[in-house]
Design a protein around this motif. Sequence first.
Motif, mmCIF file in Angstrom:
data_model
loop_
_atom_site.group_PDB
_atom_site.id
_atom_site.type_symbol
_atom_site.label_atom_id
_atom_site.label_comp_id
_atom_site.label_asym_id
_atom_site.label_seq_id
_atom_site.Cartn_x
_atom_site.Cartn_y
_atom_site.Cartn_z
ATOM 1 N N PHE A 31 47.878 39.989 30.744
ATOM 2 C CA PHE A 31 46.458 39.399 30.490
ATOM 3 C C PHE A 31 46.017 39.302 31.785
ATOM 4 C CE2 PHE A 31 44.190 35.379 30.034
ATOM 5 C CZ PHE A 31 43.208 36.016 28.954
ATOM 6 N N LEU A 32 46.490 38.715 32.882
ATOM 7 C CA LEU A 32 45.841 38.426 34.276
ATOM 8 C C LEU A 32 45.288 39.819 34.877
ATOM 9 C CD1 LEU A 32 47.668 35.465 35.505
ATOM 10 C CD2 LEU A 32 45.577 35.378 34.385
ATOM 11 N N ALA A 33 46.197 40.839 34.600
ATOM 12 C CA ALA A 33 45.854 42.174 35.263
ATOM 13 C C ALA A 33 44.749 42.827 34.417
ATOM 14 C CB ALA A 33 46.909 43.036 34.968
ATOM 15 N N ASP A 34 44.356 42.463 33.069
ATOM 16 C CA ASP A 34 43.594 43.109 32.398
ATOM 17 C C ASP A 34 42.141 42.244 32.322
ATOM 18 O OD1 ASP A 34 45.254 45.117 31.666
ATOM 19 O OD2 ASP A 34 46.099 44.300 29.889
ATOM 20 N N THR A 35 41.930 41.239 32.876
ATOM 21 C CA THR A 35 40.833 40.459 32.641
ATOM 22 C C THR A 35 40.490 39.907 33.942
ATOM 23 O OG1 THR A 35 39.627 38.925 31.161
ATOM 24 C CG2 THR A 35 41.944 38.387 31.828
ATOM 25 N N GLU A 36 39.208 39.106 33.762
ATOM 26 C CA GLU A 36 38.787 38.278 35.029
ATOM 27 C C GLU A 36 38.466 37.077 34.539
ATOM 28 O OE1 GLU A 36 38.885 38.781 38.085
ATOM 29 O OE2 GLU A 36 39.785 40.832 38.257
ATOM 30 N N ILE A 37 37.814 36.323 35.603
ATOM 31 C CA ILE A 37 37.446 34.846 35.326
ATOM 32 C C ILE A 37 36.658 34.936 33.933
ATOM 33 C CG2 ILE A 37 35.815 33.155 36.188
ATOM 34 C CD1 ILE A 37 36.595 33.657 39.002
ATOM 35 N N ALA A 38 36.860 33.693 33.150
ATOM 36 C CA ALA A 38 36.157 33.657 31.755
ATOM 37 C C ALA A 38 34.592 33.782 32.076
ATOM 38 C CB ALA A 38 36.660 32.297 31.267
ATOM 39 N N GLY A 39 34.062 34.532 30.979
ATOM 40 C CA GLY A 39 32.749 34.696 31.104
ATOM 41 C C GLY A 39 31.989 35.590 32.203
ATOM 42 N N ALA A 40 32.990 36.007 33.288
ATOM 43 C CA ALA A 40 32.343 36.995 34.331
ATOM 44 C C ALA A 40 32.325 38.280 33.458
ATOM 45 C CB ALA A 40 33.143 36.889 35.347
ATOM 46 N N VAL A 41 31.341 39.175 34.268
ATOM 47 C CA VAL A 41 31.383 40.643 33.929
ATOM 48 C C VAL A 41 32.302 41.565 34.869
ATOM 49 C CG1 VAL A 41 30.068 42.759 33.397
ATOM 50 C CG2 VAL A 41 29.266 40.476 32.588
ATOM 51 N N TYR A 42 33.132 42.290 34.513
ATOM 52 C CA TYR A 42 33.954 43.121 35.596
ATOM 53 C C TYR A 42 34.037 44.469 34.764
ATOM 54 C CZ TYR A 42 37.807 42.622 32.372
ATOM 55 O OH TYR A 42 38.628 42.490 31.129
ATOM 56 N N GLU A 43 34.617 45.464 35.613
ATOM 57 C CA GLU A 43 34.749 46.728 35.191
ATOM 58 C C GLU A 43 35.985 47.358 35.346
ATOM 59 O OE1 GLU A 43 32.424 49.582 37.147
ATOM 60 O OE2 GLU A 43 30.296 48.685 36.650
ATOM 61 N N LYS A 44 36.621 47.869 34.274
ATOM 62 C CA LYS A 44 38.039 48.560 34.301
ATOM 63 C C LYS A 44 37.886 49.685 33.646
ATOM 64 C CE LYS A 44 42.690 47.022 32.784
ATOM 65 N NZ LYS A 44 43.383 47.351 34.146
ATOM 66 N N ASP A 45 38.444 50.742 34.016
ATOM 67 C CA ASP A 45 38.587 52.183 33.391
ATOM 68 C C ASP A 45 37.232 52.601 32.960
ATOM 69 O OD1 ASP A 45 41.560 51.872 33.499
ATOM 70 O OD2 ASP A 45 41.552 50.814 31.679
ATOM 71 N N GLY A 46 36.308 52.547 34.056
ATOM 72 C CA GLY A 46 35.044 52.838 33.660
ATOM 73 C C GLY A 46 34.046 52.157 32.453
ATOM 74 N N LYS A 47 34.550 51.201 32.215
ATOM 75 C CA LYS A 47 34.049 50.059 31.106
ATOM 76 C C LYS A 47 33.694 48.719 31.345
ATOM 77 C CE LYS A 47 34.332 53.437 27.856
ATOM 78 N NZ LYS A 47 33.326 54.348 27.231
ATOM 79 N N ARG A 48 32.737 48.090 31.046
ATOM 80 C CA ARG A 48 32.401 46.679 31.385
ATOM 81 C C ARG A 48 32.977 45.896 30.215
ATOM 82 N NH1 ARG A 48 26.758 45.827 32.352
ATOM 83 N NH2 ARG A 48 27.290 44.396 34.071
ATOM 84 N N PHE A 49 33.370 44.686 30.856
ATOM 85 C CA PHE A 49 34.183 43.748 29.833
ATOM 86 C C PHE A 49 33.652 42.481 30.267
ATOM 87 C CE2 PHE A 49 36.946 47.412 29.756
ATOM 88 C CZ PHE A 49 37.111 47.728 28.590
ATOM 89 N N THR A 50 33.848 41.352 29.412
ATOM 90 C CA THR A 50 33.715 40.197 29.883
ATOM 91 C C THR A 50 35.088 39.402 29.936
ATOM 92 O OG1 THR A 50 31.997 40.013 28.249
ATOM 93 C CG2 THR A 50 32.964 37.899 28.725
ATOM 94 N N GLY A 51 35.073 38.801 31.085
ATOM 95 C CA GLY A 51 36.513 38.057 31.662
ATOM 96 C C GLY A 51 36.775 36.960 30.556
#
Length: 331
Positions: A168-188
């Motif tokens: 879980f920690l490897a897949d996400t970031e700080i709650a509410g932050a925007v980050y990129e993974k595998d070419g996509k943008r996600f919410t932490g």
Amino acid sequence: MKQLYLFLITFMLCAVNHAAAETKVMFLTAGQSNTDGRVPAKDLPDFLKEPIRMCKISYHCGYNPERAGRFYTFQAAAGGRGNSSRWTYDAVVYHHIAEKSGIPFYVVKCSQGGTSLDPMADCSGRMAKTTADNGEKASIPFYGVYDADGTFRPMYGKGYHWSADSSFLADTEIAGAVYEKDGKRFTGQSLLKAWIAAIDAAIDSIEAGGDSVEIKAVMWHQGESDYKTPAGYHDSMKGMIAYVRRHIAEKLGDKKYLSLPFYLGTVPHSSRMYNADIENAMKKLGRDDANVHVIDLSDLSVQSDKLHFDAASAVIFGERLWKRMKKDMRF
């Protein structure tokens, strides 16, 4: 001779600076809404109405980079300047620490209502928003995968989580932050990362002034949002405690923090989100770890929402917590 004088002056200045350096005492507080504070300001007891000038707090609902490393004088239910406009049990503890110790101390508090340890549970926490080229607002999803046909599948439960699970920690970031993974943008989704970032910023700001930090204990109340999925609570809580201890031990370079005391409050039996398995998980942690202290809140009352402490219970919890901390720390 001139060089000798310069050496002596430099030596004396260093000695003065060294003597002026202090060890700043710090406490950590975290959890969900009953830690965030849901007792109305109108119910604040008289003994908590004045600012606690000995207590400087860095308070984050989730994580606010603008407040990182910044401390304010604590005042229960004051609103603004890093304080909640509502209050809860921790104000009672800070009052007693100030009265008993007579020395300034610091608090790093990170709390978010409706949040779970279980990363697979659905709970609160908003996706981030983005503006498309056409001006329309769209939500950036929580982490997941896209199938060949473009269908999105979330990997974890909706909302924010305190989990220390490595995947879980490897897949996400700080709650509410925007980050990129595998070419996509996600919410932490990680509140643990948010809490650690707040702690690190607070330590850095104190050390930047030439002082050192000694963290005394962690105060924690959480568990309501895990009531539907209680089976993994013991292991999740154990893992989270270990994660925080290891991080602080590394951050401050002292292995004593591998046994940093944690004080856990149970969920009142009157709560609509009470679960006996979660209470038993906390008690087992307390039996197995001499530095995990469980505060029994089974008899406390809650507000009409059947979830949040009323004023009397917030004071009682604070008093019970203080009584145990005073005994363990010899205030």
